[in-house]
Design a protein around this motif. Structure first.
Motif, PDB file in Angstrom:
ATOM      1  N   HIS A  62       0.852  -1.193   0.000  1.00 56.15           N
ATOM      2  CA  HIS A  62       0.000   0.000   0.000  1.00 56.15           C
ATOM      3  C   HIS A  62       0.884   1.237   0.000  1.00 56.15           C
ATOM      4  N   LEU A  63       0.413   2.303  -0.608  1.00 56.21           N
ATOM      5  CA  LEU A  63       1.094   3.590  -0.431  1.00 56.21           C
ATOM      6  C   LEU A  63       0.557   4.254   0.830  1.00 56.21           C
ATOM      7  N   THR A  64       1.375   5.112   1.409  1.00 54.01           N
ATOM      8  CA  THR A  64       0.886   5.923   2.516  1.00 54.01           C
ATOM      9  C   THR A  64       0.125   7.100   1.915  1.00 54.01           C
ATOM     10  N   SER A  65      -0.630   7.740   2.780  1.00 45.99           N
ATOM     11  CA  SER A  65      -1.360   8.919   2.340  1.00 45.99           C
ATOM     12  C   SER A  65      -0.394   9.973   1.775  1.00 45.99           C
ATOM     13  N   GLY A  66       0.724  10.155   2.459  1.00 44.28           N
ATOM     14  CA  GLY A  66       1.700  11.156   2.022  1.00 44.28           C
ATOM     15  C   GLY A  66       2.306  10.828   0.664  1.00 44.28           C
ATOM     16  N   GLU A  67       2.466   9.544   0.387  1.00 42.01           N
ATOM     17  CA  GLU A  67       3.012   9.156  -0.925  1.00 42.01           C
ATOM     18  C   GLU A  67       2.004   9.443  -2.033  1.00 42.01           C
ATOM     19  N   ILE A  68       0.738   9.352  -1.702  1.00 40.99           N
ATOM     20  CA  ILE A  68      -0.297   9.695  -2.693  1.00 40.99           C
ATOM     21  C   ILE A  68      -0.344  11.217  -2.882  1.00 40.99           C
ATOM     22  N   VAL A  69      -0.389  11.937  -1.755  1.00 38.91           N
ATOM     23  CA  VAL A  69      -0.477  13.397  -1.835  1.00 38.91           C
ATOM     24  C   VAL A  69       0.739  13.975  -2.573  1.00 38.91           C
ATOM     25  N   GLU A  70       1.886  13.418  -2.304  1.00 38.22           N
ATOM     26  CA  GLU A  70       3.088  13.962  -2.951  1.00 38.22           C
ATOM     27  C   GLU A  70       3.035  13.813  -4.476  1.00 38.22           C
ATOM     28  N   GLN A  71       2.389  12.760  -4.967  1.00 31.75           N
ATOM     29  CA  GLN A  71       2.216  12.644  -6.428  1.00 31.75           C
ATOM     30  C   GLN A  71       1.412  13.826  -6.960  1.00 31.75           C
ATOM     31  N   VAL A  72       0.378  14.195  -6.206  1.00 29.81           N
ATOM     32  CA  VAL A  72      -0.469  15.314  -6.633  1.00 29.81           C
ATOM     33  C   VAL A  72       0.316  16.626  -6.567  1.00 29.81           C
ATOM     34  N   VAL A  73       1.068  16.791  -5.486  1.00 28.39           N
ATOM     35  CA  VAL A  73       1.841  18.022  -5.323  1.00 28.39           C
ATOM     36  C   VAL A  73       2.867  18.173  -6.453  1.00 28.39           C
ATOM     37  N   ARG A  74       3.555  17.079  -6.768  1.00 32.70           N
ATOM     38  CA  ARG A  74       4.561  17.160  -7.841  1.00 32.70           C
ATOM     39  C   ARG A  74       3.914  17.503  -9.173  1.00 32.70           C
ATOM     40  N   ALA A  75       2.761  16.911  -9.421  1.00 33.94           N
ATOM     41  CA  ALA A  75       2.062  17.185 -10.678  1.00 33.94           C
ATOM     42  C   ALA A  75       1.541  18.618 -10.695  1.00 33.94           C
ATOM     43  N   ALA A  76       1.031  19.068  -9.573  1.00 29.41           N
ATOM     44  CA  ALA A  76       0.492  20.434  -9.506  1.00 29.41           C
ATOM     45  C   ALA A  76       1.620  21.447  -9.718  1.00 29.41           C
ATOM     46  N   ARG A  77       2.769  21.115  -9.182  1.00 28.46           N
ATOM     47  CA  ARG A  77       3.926  21.996  -9.344  1.00 28.46           C
ATOM     48  C   ARG A  77       4.327  22.068 -10.814  1.00 28.46           C
ATOM     49  N   ARG A  78       4.335  20.921 -11.459  1.00 32.88           N
ATOM     50  CA  ARG A  78       4.690  20.895 -12.873  1.00 32.88           C
ATOM     51  C   ARG A  78       3.666  21.677 -13.693  1.00 32.88           C
ATOM     52  N   ALA A  79       2.396  21.449 -13.408  1.00 33.45           N
ATOM     53  CA  ALA A  79       1.336  22.160 -14.132  1.00 33.45           C
ATOM     54  C   ALA A  79       1.545  23.666 -13.956  1.00 33.45           C
ATOM     55  N   ARG A  80       1.778  24.085 -12.732  1.00 34.32           N
ATOM     56  CA  ARG A  80       1.968  25.515 -12.470  1.00 34.32           C
ATOM     57  C   ARG A  80       3.192  26.051 -13.229  1.00 34.32           C
ATOM     58  N   ASP A  81       4.270  25.309 -13.186  1.00 36.57           N
ATOM     59  CA  ASP A  81       5.481  25.759 -13.888  1.00 36.57           C
ATOM     60  C   ASP A  81       5.235  25.884 -15.391  1.00 36.57           C
ATOM     61  N   ASP A  82       4.329  25.047 -15.911  1.00 36.93           N
ATOM     62  CA  ASP A  82       4.010  25.097 -17.335  1.00 36.93           C
ATOM     63  C   ASP A  82       2.898  26.096 -17.639  1.00 36.93           C
ATOM     64  N   GLY A  83       2.481  26.822 -16.640  1.00 38.27           N
ATOM     65  CA  GLY A  83       1.508  27.886 -16.871  1.00 38.27           C
ATOM     66  C   GLY A  83       0.059  27.453 -16.907  1.00 38.27           C
ATOM     67  N   HIS A  84      -0.250  26.286 -16.359  1.00 38.51           N
ATOM     68  CA  HIS A  84      -1.667  25.926 -16.259  1.00 38.51           C
ATOM     69  C   HIS A  84      -1.951  25.418 -14.864  1.00 38.51           C
ATOM     70  N   ARG A  85      -3.186  25.008 -14.653  1.00 35.82           N
ATOM     71  CA  ARG A  85      -3.604  24.632 -13.306  1.00 35.82           C
ATOM     72  C   ARG A  85      -4.021  23.184 -13.251  1.00 35.82           C
TER      73      ARG A  85
END
Ligand code: SAH
Length: 354
Positions: free
Chosen positions: A125-148
């Motif tokens: 199983h993944l931990t909750s933090g391992e799941i959330v961190e996937q979202v955070v990394r993706a959100a960061r990338r989206a933001r860096d690329d100028g979208h949400r």
């Protein structure tokens, strides 16, 4: 045991910072969840504190590879977790929003034969933090690329409802702290009925997607083995409860497999099942996986199946095959299995580019 950066809750963070001024807790929490920043980037903090936090709250994901497809609109990351387990995350950019597809387990125990994750078996199983961190990394990338980042779907590796607590706590963090509305979060399941019931009773009305693939028990027992435990009638009543309680539209995923579940009779059965629940049907042309001999339904057959469903009064769409050439499409995530290894794969199949 170390606490991962996104596994820490506010109280634990406060305890960690008990020798600091009180406002630091908010500062760090906001930094992690709103600025999507690591401690090192929080320059409003004293340097020694940044260093202490970076050590005390390490990241859970280390990137191994990042593959890009669809002219940059699809990104797939392969991560290693701290114990060496591997998972994948896919970010898909659309004109109006981006969607991240997250993994909830390393591997999967559900053993659906046509799914690459199922073929590889379960690690943990993944931990909750391992799941959330996937979202955070993706959100960061989206933001860096100028979208949400607009949507989170639990459609990566693993069965989220078999890892309910971590999934639910991740959903809360995504909702409460990363600020995504419940209608922007979708949990996809093979049909773990007790999990669907818990989801219906929980305090955030997220969307439910069920990987149906067959609307008669004899075929579904073969395609989705958990059906032997939770057959279609039981599944339907849990889905009906979820719809009644949350008011969310239900969706069914249906991977079209040539000659297996794409016959007229399959459309008829699916139409009856879906109409009763007012469910939306997502048709997915079967994506190739190494361990499954059967092929996807050819394009014309996909259209015919779709039209038949439409004629029978079903809301239906055909999902695009994003990321297929980087094995990032539905059912192709197989982090760490032989074919997911980029070096070996390039050697085995020279047509592939990355
Ligand atoms: N375990 C959950 C989450 C995974 S979602 C679930 O099954 O719903 C991944 C989706 O891709 C599921 O709908 C799954 O059935 C589908 N899928 C699996 N293998 C596939 C393949 N080879 N081609 C197309 N879709 C596939």
């Amino acid at each position: 045991m170390v606490t991962l950066r996104y596994d820490v809750d506010r109280d634990e963070l406060a305890a960690l910072l008990d020798d600091e001024p009180r406002y630091r807790v908010d500062q760090v929490w906001t930094g992690l969840h709103e600025q999507l920043a690591g401690p090192a980037e929080l320059t409003s903090l004293p340097k020694r504190l940044r260093e202490r936090l970076a050590t005390a709250l390490p990241e859970g994901l280390t990137p191994v590879t990042e593959a890009i497809a669809d002219d940059g609109d699809t990104v797939k990351w392969l991560w290693t977790l701290r114990d060496g387990a591997r998972v994948e995350t896919v970010l898909m950019r659309y004109p109006d929003r981006s969607t991240v597809c997250v993994s909830s387990q390393a591997g999967c125990a559900m053993a659906c034969g046509f799914c690459a994750t199922g073929q590889a078996g379960f690690s943990r199983h993944l931990t909750s933090g391992e799941i959330v961190e996937q979202v955070v990394r993706a959100a960061r990338r989206a933001r860096d690329d100028g979208h949400r980042l607009g949507n989170v779907v639990f459609m990566g590796m693993g069965e989220p409802l078999a890892n309910f607590d971590a999934t639910w706590s991740a959903i809360h963090r995504i909702h409460d702290d990363l600020g995504l509305g419940a209608r922007r979060i979708t949990v996809s399941t093979v049909g773990i009925v007790p999990g669907i019931r818990r989801l219906a009773a929980a305090d955030l009305p997220v969307n439910l997607a069920v990987s149906l693939h067959a609307a008669d028990d004899e075929l579904r027992d073969r395609l989705v083995p958990i059906n032997r435990r939770y057959p279609l009638s039981v599944l339907a009543s849990a889905c009906a409860d979820h719809v009644a309680v949350t008011g969310r539209r239900l969706s069914f995923e249906w991977a079209l497999i040539d000659g297996v579940n794409d016959r007229p009779v399959d459309a008829t059965r699916l139409a009856t099942y879906a109409r009763d629940l007012r469910a939306h049907v997502n048709l997915i042309p079967l994506n190739p996986t190494p361990g499954y001999p059967t092929r996807g339904t050819p394009r014309a057959g996909v259209r015919a199946f779709r039209d038949r469903l439409r004629d029978l009064g079903v809301n239906v769409t055909v999902r695009d095959t994003r990321g297929r050439d980087i094995d990032a499409a539905c059912g192709q995530l197989a982090a760490g299995s032989r074919l997911a290894d980029p070096v070996r794969r390039d050697r085995e199949d020279p047509r592939r580019t990355r």
